[in-house]
Design a protein around this motif. Structure first.
Motif, PDB file in Angstrom:
ATOM      1  N   SER A   5       1.350  33.611  -1.047  1.00  0.00           N
ATOM      2  CA  SER A   5       2.642  34.304  -0.988  1.00  0.00           C
ATOM      3  C   SER A   5       3.361  34.041   0.326  1.00  0.00           C
ATOM      4  N   LEU A   6       2.612  33.741   1.400  1.00  0.00           N
ATOM      5  CA  LEU A   6       3.239  33.507   2.698  1.00  0.00           C
ATOM      6  C   LEU A   6       3.806  32.102   2.840  1.00  0.00           C
ATOM      7  N   ILE A   7       3.377  31.185   1.985  1.00  0.00           N
ATOM      8  CA  ILE A   7       3.887  29.820   2.073  1.00  0.00           C
ATOM      9  C   ILE A   7       4.746  29.488   0.856  1.00  0.00           C
ATOM     10  N   SER A   8       5.139  30.521   0.141  1.00  0.00           N
ATOM     11  CA  SER A   8       5.976  30.316  -1.033  1.00  0.00           C
ATOM     12  C   SER A   8       7.393  29.939  -0.603  1.00  0.00           C
ATOM     13  N   ARG A   9       8.067  29.184  -1.484  1.00  0.00           N
ATOM     14  CA  ARG A   9       9.460  28.863  -1.227  1.00  0.00           C
ATOM     15  C   ARG A   9      10.372  30.051  -1.534  1.00  0.00           C
ATOM     16  N   ASP A  10       9.865  30.999  -2.300  1.00  0.00           N
ATOM     17  CA  ASP A  10      10.657  32.165  -2.672  1.00  0.00           C
ATOM     18  C   ASP A  10      10.622  33.176  -1.525  1.00  0.00           C
ATOM     19  N   ARG A  11      11.744  33.365  -0.862  1.00  0.00           N
ATOM     20  CA  ARG A  11      11.794  34.258   0.292  1.00  0.00           C
ATOM     21  C   ARG A  11      11.459  35.686  -0.089  1.00  0.00           C
ATOM     22  N   ALA A  12      11.819  36.096  -1.303  1.00  0.00           N
ATOM     23  CA  ALA A  12      11.537  37.467  -1.735  1.00  0.00           C
ATOM     24  C   ALA A  12      10.036  37.713  -1.838  1.00  0.00           C
ATOM     25  N   VAL A  13       9.305  36.710  -2.275  1.00  0.00           N
ATOM     26  CA  VAL A  13       7.850  36.846  -2.374  1.00  0.00           C
ATOM     27  C   VAL A  13       7.228  36.987  -0.988  1.00  0.00           C
ATOM     28  N   VAL A  14       7.703  36.200  -0.039  1.00  0.00           N
ATOM     29  CA  VAL A  14       7.189  36.266   1.328  1.00  0.00           C
ATOM     30  C   VAL A  14       7.463  37.634   1.933  1.00  0.00           C
ATOM     31  N   LYS A  15       8.697  38.100   1.785  1.00  0.00           N
ATOM     32  CA  LYS A  15       9.060  39.405   2.343  1.00  0.00           C
ATOM     33  C   LYS A  15       8.243  40.513   1.701  1.00  0.00           C
ATOM     34  N   ALA A  50      -1.283  47.395  14.177  1.00  0.00           N
ATOM     35  CA  ALA A  50      -0.474  47.143  12.986  1.00  0.00           C
ATOM     36  C   ALA A  50       0.611  46.106  13.270  1.00  0.00           C
ATOM     37  N   MET A  51       1.286  46.272  14.427  1.00  0.00           N
ATOM     38  CA  MET A  51       2.359  45.343  14.755  1.00  0.00           C
ATOM     39  C   MET A  51       1.837  43.923  14.959  1.00  0.00           C
ATOM     40  N   LEU A  52       0.661  43.804  15.574  1.00  0.00           N
ATOM     41  CA  LEU A  52       0.087  42.471  15.773  1.00  0.00           C
ATOM     42  C   LEU A  52      -0.305  41.840  14.443  1.00  0.00           C
ATOM     43  N   ASP A  53      -0.853  42.646  13.549  1.00  0.00           N
ATOM     44  CA  ASP A  53      -1.245  42.121  12.247  1.00  0.00           C
ATOM     45  C   ASP A  53      -0.021  41.645  11.471  1.00  0.00           C
ATOM     46  N   VAL A  54       0.997  42.486  11.433  1.00  0.00           N
ATOM     47  CA  VAL A  54       2.222  42.103  10.735  1.00  0.00           C
ATOM     48  C   VAL A  54       2.904  40.926  11.447  1.00  0.00           C
ATOM     49  N   GLY A  55       2.880  40.938  12.770  1.00  0.00           N
ATOM     50  CA  GLY A  55       3.481  39.842  13.522  1.00  0.00           C
ATOM     51  C   GLY A  55       2.830  38.513  13.213  1.00  0.00           C
ATOM     52  N   ARG A  56       1.507  38.513  13.076  1.00  0.00           N
ATOM     53  CA  ARG A  56       0.821  37.265  12.724  1.00  0.00           C
ATOM     54  C   ARG A  56       1.263  36.773  11.350  1.00  0.00           C
ATOM     55  N   LEU A  57       1.422  37.701  10.409  1.00  0.00           N
ATOM     56  CA  LEU A  57       1.890  37.299   9.074  1.00  0.00           C
ATOM     57  C   LEU A  57       3.293  36.693   9.142  1.00  0.00           C
ATOM     58  N   VAL A  58       4.150  37.306   9.944  1.00  0.00           N
ATOM     59  CA  VAL A  58       5.505  36.777  10.092  1.00  0.00           C
ATOM     60  C   VAL A  58       5.460  35.372  10.678  1.00  0.00           C
ATOM     61  N   LEU A  59       4.617  35.191  11.701  1.00  0.00           N
ATOM     62  CA  LEU A  59       4.519  33.862  12.320  1.00  0.00           C
ATOM     63  C   LEU A  59       3.993  32.829  11.336  1.00  0.00           C
ATOM     64  N   ILE A  60       3.011  33.216  10.530  1.00  0.00           N
ATOM     65  CA  ILE A  60       2.481  32.280   9.536  1.00  0.00           C
ATOM     66  C   ILE A  60       3.588  31.852   8.580  1.00  0.00           C
ATOM     67  N   ALA A  61       4.358  32.828   8.105  1.00  0.00           N
ATOM     68  CA  ALA A  61       5.431  32.509   7.172  1.00  0.00           C
ATOM     69  C   ALA A  61       6.497  31.629   7.822  1.00  0.00           C
ATOM     70  N   VAL A  62       6.860  31.959   9.041  1.00  0.00           N
ATOM     71  CA  VAL A  62       7.911  31.191   9.730  1.00  0.00           C
ATOM     72  C   VAL A  62       7.435  29.787  10.061  1.00  0.00           C
ATOM     73  N   VAL A 104      -3.236  32.142  14.642  1.00  0.00           N
ATOM     74  CA  VAL A 104      -2.627  32.026  13.321  1.00  0.00           C
ATOM     75  C   VAL A 104      -2.950  30.655  12.740  1.00  0.00           C
ATOM     76  N   CYS A 105      -3.076  30.622  11.418  1.00  0.00           N
ATOM     77  CA  CYS A 105      -3.415  29.390  10.706  1.00  0.00           C
ATOM     78  C   CYS A 105      -2.410  29.198   9.575  1.00  0.00           C
ATOM     79  N   PHE A 106      -1.836  28.032   9.487  1.00  0.00           N
ATOM     80  CA  PHE A 106      -0.789  27.788   8.502  1.00  0.00           C
ATOM     81  C   PHE A 106      -0.845  26.323   8.078  1.00  0.00           C
ATOM     82  N   PRO A 107      -0.343  25.991   6.897  1.00  0.00           N
ATOM     83  CA  PRO A 107      -0.382  24.598   6.424  1.00  0.00           C
ATOM     84  C   PRO A 107       0.663  23.748   7.121  1.00  0.00           C
ATOM     85  N   ALA A 108       0.299  22.495   7.373  1.00  0.00           N
ATOM     86  CA  ALA A 108       1.224  21.562   8.009  1.00  0.00           C
ATOM     87  C   ALA A 108       2.075  20.816   6.983  1.00  0.00           C
ATOM     88  N   PHE A 109       1.745  20.976   5.682  1.00  0.00           N
ATOM     89  CA  PHE A 109       2.463  20.290   4.602  1.00  0.00           C
ATOM     90  C   PHE A 109       2.465  18.782   4.833  1.00  0.00           C
TER      91      PHE A 109
END
Length: 499
Positions: A5-15, A50-62, A104-109
């Motif tokens: 869900s964090l690497i989806s192209r659908d912004r609504a799914v990520v949010k 909580a903020m750090l956990d959510v912040g990491r998710l935001v960074l992964i998505a971005v 944080v860990c995220f795909p490089a595509f």
């Protein structure tokens, strides 16, 4: 941490995924608060978690969105679309970066094309693979290493990020030294246009000529340095250079720039020549746009400065620091009157008066704000000169017995006579000059010693230079400008001195 869900192209799914996680943390906090089992400190700590956990998710998505965009751009440039290539989403093609919010860990595509795997996202993260820290985390590491021992910097980084960042002290050391090696000399000084503005609007002026006064000096102090790849660490001299002026409204020192070098007197002279060429300290004081400053070089009486530095500025005013003169008098007095300490102290006191050094009671009393009160005797014209000191000392010579005492006193007389042209203290102070080199010597304290002269500290030349460069960069006021360079990460990654 790389949920689909964090690497989806659908912004609504990520949010939606991020908001769900935020909602979980918020529900847990509110439930604990409603049950009365939460203290204010615990509430704040759990909020940070909580903020750090959510912040990491935001960074992964971005970060994932940035990598996908880079890949799409590379494919479009080649006239291809995603359907034409095989995307590599395996573990080997995930990027892991230590950020200020944690790892944080995220795909490089990455994608495979023609038997070759291409990763366009590497251009976005040039440090990855050689330095695992993000650019902001690297900046935080460097800032802490500039002020604290490396182990303490690692502890502070973990403490203030609530355990999100966990780096070894050796890693922080390598990163800080790497950054320090990329701090070019020009970053240690204000740009000439800024210097011109400071001199025009804020600097004190010569009351006779109206020219703004810019001061420069050099001095050395000792640090422990390893030699010949052994554990011996004798004291080695490191030479400092500083440029400054005095605020005409507050009397505070305005730091214009400074640096340190392990080089000798020839290297110091070369650095002053470079400052002339770059426009930071023009030999004639002409900064352009009608700003012509008076160069002032207050230094001690060391011969190497007189031989290698002062001749570079033929139009400069060259005051000899009066406190160094008093030190010379005190040393000679102790040899002339070894058993008469009162007489030696009396001679030193008379020398201070001859040089125009007033007691503390006669100094300016400064108040904060626009109200500024002065002692009455502050308006009395200044006096004092080398000639007055010479007239005090010459009659004493005939009363001295003993060859060693006489030789030391003759050395003092020669010292004063050689520097008479640099000791017109009364005249210079009446014209608004600062005659001491205290601003140069105080730089040693906050620029070097407070960090590099701690108990047990031993340094290699490379590490010391790196830390000194970072500290002087901080003092120059150009920290944010330095880290804002768009190509800094690339240059750091291309350096051979890597972590």
């Amino acid at each position: 941490m790389t949920a689909p869900s964090l690497i989806s192209r659908d912004r609504a799914v990520v949010k939606a995924h991020i908001l769900d996680r935020l909602s979980e943390h918020l529900d847990a906090l509110l439930d604990a608060a409603g049950a009365g089992s939460l203290r204010p400190r615990d509430a704040e700590l759990r909020t940070w978690v909580a903020m750090l956990d959510v912040g990491r998710l935001v960074l992964i998505a971005v970060f994932a969105a940035m990598c996908r965009c880079a890949t799409d751009a590379a494919l479009a440039a080649g006239g291809r679309v995603v359907a034409d290539v095989k995307m590599r989403m395996e573990r080997d093609y995930l990027m892991t970066v230590v950020t200020t919010m944690g790892r944080v860990c995220f795909p490089a595509f990455a994608y495979r094309l023609g038997g070759q795997t291409l990763v366009p996202a590497r251009e976005l993260f040039p440090l990855h693979g050689r330095i695992c820290s993000s650019e902001l985390c690297l900046e935080w590491e460097t800032a802490l290493a500039a002020d604290h021992p490396f182990r303490k910097a690692a502890e502070a980084l973990g403490f203030f990020t609530h355990g999100a960042v966990d780096l070894e002290d050796t890693t922080i050391e390598r990163h800080a030294v790497l950054v320090g090696r990329h701090v070019a000399r020009e970053w240690l000084y204000q740009v000439p246009s800024k210097i011109r503005e400071i001199l025009r609007d804020r600097a004190t002026r010569d009351s006779e000529t109206g020219r703004p006064l810019v001061y420069a000096s050099t001095d050395a102090h000792a640090l422990r340095r390893f030699v010949d790849l052994t554990w011996r660490a004798p004291w080695k001299m490191i030479n400092g250079i500083r440029l400054w002026c005095i605020d005409r409204d507050t009397g505070e020192t305005i730091h214009i720039g400074g640096e340190y070098t392990w080089g000798d007197c020839h290297e110091v002279a070369r650095l002053f020549v470079e400052l002339q060429r770059s426009g930071h300290l023009p030999a004639d004081g002409n900064y352009g746009d009608g700003v012509v400053a008076q160069i002032v070089l207050p230094t001690d009486g060391l011969d190497w400065i007189a031989e290698h530095v002062l001749p570079l500025f033929p139009a400069a005013v060259l005051p000899l620091d009066p406190y160094h003169v008093v030190e010379q008098v005190a040393d000679a007095a102790s040899k002339v009157y070894p058993r008469a300490k009162k007489q030696a102290r009396r001679l030193v006191k008379q020398a201070r008066r001859a040089l125009g050094i007033r007691d503390r009671r006669g100094r300016t009393v400064r108040r904060k704000g626009p109200r500024r009160r002065l002692h009455r005797n502050r308006h009395v014209p200044f006096r004092g000169s080398g000639q007055e000191l010479l007239e005090l000392l010459r009659p004493i010579r005939g009363t001295i017995t003993g060859k060693k005492a006489l030789h030391r006193f003759d050395t003092l007389l020669d010292y004063v006579e050689r520097n008479l042209h640099r000791m017109n203290y009364g005249d210079l102070r009446n014209r608004g000059y600062s005659i001491g080199s205290g601003a140069m010597e105080s730089q040693h304290r906050f620029g070097s010693q407070i960090r590099l002269k701690r108990a047990g500290c031993r340094w290699t030349a490379e590490v010391a230079e790196g830390i000194l460069n970072v500290r002087m960069l901080t003092l120059s006021g150009r920290w944010d400008e330095f880290w804002g360079q768009p190509d800094l990460a690339r240059r750091l990654a291309e350096s051979r001195v890597v972590a």
